[in-house]
Write a protein that holds these residues in place. Structure first.
Motif, mmCIF file in Angstrom:
data_model
loop_
_atom_site.group_PDB
_atom_site.id
_atom_site.type_symbol
_atom_site.label_atom_id
_atom_site.label_comp_id
_atom_site.label_asym_id
_atom_site.label_seq_id
_atom_site.Cartn_x
_atom_site.Cartn_y
_atom_site.Cartn_z
ATOM 1 N N LEU A 241 0.860 -1.183 0.000
ATOM 2 C CA LEU A 241 0.000 0.000 0.000
ATOM 3 C C LEU A 241 0.898 1.236 0.000
ATOM 4 O O LEU A 241 1.664 1.463 0.940
ATOM 5 C CB LEU A 241 -0.910 0.021 1.235
ATOM 6 C CG LEU A 241 -1.790 1.270 1.382
ATOM 7 C CD1 LEU A 241 -2.785 1.356 0.207
ATOM 8 C CD2 LEU A 241 -2.530 1.261 2.723
ATOM 9 N N GLN A 243 1.351 5.476 -0.300
ATOM 10 C CA GLN A 243 0.646 6.717 -0.035
ATOM 11 C C GLN A 243 0.193 7.355 -1.340
ATOM 12 O O GLN A 243 0.829 7.202 -2.377
ATOM 13 C CB GLN A 243 1.566 7.693 0.714
ATOM 14 C CG GLN A 243 1.936 7.269 2.114
ATOM 15 C CD GLN A 243 2.914 8.231 2.773
ATOM 16 O OE1 GLN A 243 3.442 9.143 2.129
ATOM 17 N NE2 GLN A 243 3.159 8.037 4.069
ATOM 18 N N GLU A 266 -7.306 4.396 0.786
ATOM 19 C CA GLU A 266 -6.102 4.520 1.623
ATOM 20 C C GLU A 266 -4.858 4.875 0.820
ATOM 21 O O GLU A 266 -3.852 5.325 1.378
ATOM 22 C CB GLU A 266 -5.841 3.199 2.372
ATOM 23 C CG GLU A 266 -7.007 2.734 3.238
ATOM 24 C CD GLU A 266 -7.990 1.875 2.437
ATOM 25 O OE1 GLU A 266 -7.840 1.815 1.185
ATOM 26 O OE2 GLU A 266 -8.890 1.294 3.047
#
Length: 314
Positions: A241, A243, A266
């Motif tokens: 994941l 940013q 997210e």
């Protein structure tokens, strides 16, 4: 170079440069000045209007033009950029041929097209996406020859191990099917006698190569351009994941291992498919705190340990 090829090359050189001394032509084609005199005489007898100026050299009559093919400026630029790549990433034999091809292409371009192509090339640059080391160039040449001759090779190879463990050297007899340029480096695809299956060998890890007398027959259904590694070759999934602020950069520097990317609330979800999760640790660490490993859990632990070691060094 035989006489016919040399005469054509001399003609193209005169067309490209305008005025050439016999001494310079002799040096270019690695022959004697006397041989150049005979070749120029043969060109004149064949009807090519060569002018000899004492003390200056040879040239072609103004307006004489030999256009075996014609290119638009964009076509010429495309070919010349391709030649630039060959000069960067291939062995010495192909680099020499690429330089000769460049001279022939430039020679047959009419002056306006040549000038336009030169301006276009000046506005483009092919940056190296990897550097073929000098010691790798002979390996690449020998592998090319073995592929053409369908001859097996014996290679000394260092296999990358998990984590920071040193590589393990081995000797493999391989039927070389083809070479693939990927991620800035060459990779050999061939049938490994030891593993009894198709395997991939990075040129950077081959430290010795010996052509064998034994021949092989490439499977009729094998096509290097449509070949994809079997799924079990890269069976480990890594989910990351990133940013939101890194999303564009991650997409721009797309990893060879990327299977898919998805934009979520997210951030950017990236799924990699690898042989071993440890392969991508340096790449993950290069993104700093901007990425989180979601799975597998053992990889999360290794990233945590690596980060702790880095912190201790500072």
């Amino acid at each position: 170079m035989n006489k016919t090829d040399r005469m054509l090359a001399i003609l193209l050189e005169l067309q490209r440069k305008g005025l050439c001394r016999a001494e310079d032509l002799a040096e270019t084609f690695e022959t004697s000045v006397r041989t150049i005199y005979r070749d120029v005489q043969a060109l004149s007898e064949a009807g090519v209007p060569v002018i000899g100026a004492p003390g200056q050299g040879y040239s072609l009559v103004q307006g004489y033009f030999l256009p075996p093919v014609s290119f638009a400026a964009e076509e010429a630029v495309a070919l010349l950029l391709g030649i630039d790549f060959v000069e960067q990433q291939f062995d010495d034999a192909y680099r020499r041929k690429a330089a000769q091809a460049k001279g022939k292409i430039e020679a047959i371009l009419p002056e306006p097209v040549r000038e336009e192509a030169s301006r276009m090339r000046a506005a483009m640059r092919l940056l190296k996406v990897g550097t073929l080391r000098e010691e790798e160039r002979p390996l690449l040449a020998e592998l090319r020859q073995a592929i053409l001759e369908e001859r097996k090779v014996r290679i000394g190879y260092v296999k990358m191990m998990k984590g920071n463990a040193p590589g393990v050297p081995s000797v493999r007899d391989v039927a070389p099917y083809g070479l693939v340029f990927v991620q800035g480096g060459w990779m050999l695809v061939g049938y490994c006698s030891l593993r009894q299956e198709l395997r991939h060998f990075r040129l950077t890890r081959i430290h010795s190569l010996e052509p064998l007398e034994e021949k092989f027959t490439r499977p009729r259904d094998f096509n290097l351009h449509t070949y994809t590694p079997p799924q079990n070759d890269r069976s480990t999934l890594v989910r990351l994941l990133f940013q939101h602020g890194l999303a564009d950069k991650v997409k721009e520097y797309n990893s060879f291992y990327t299977e898919r990317m998805e934009t979520a609330a997210e951030g950017l979800l990236v799924t990699l498919r690898v042989r071993q999760a440890e392969e991508v640790i340096p790449w993950i660490l290069s993104w700093g705190a901007g990425v989180v490993v979601l799975e597998p859990e053992p990889l999360r632990e290794k990233i945590r340990e690596a980060a702790e070691h880095i912190a201790k060094r500072y």
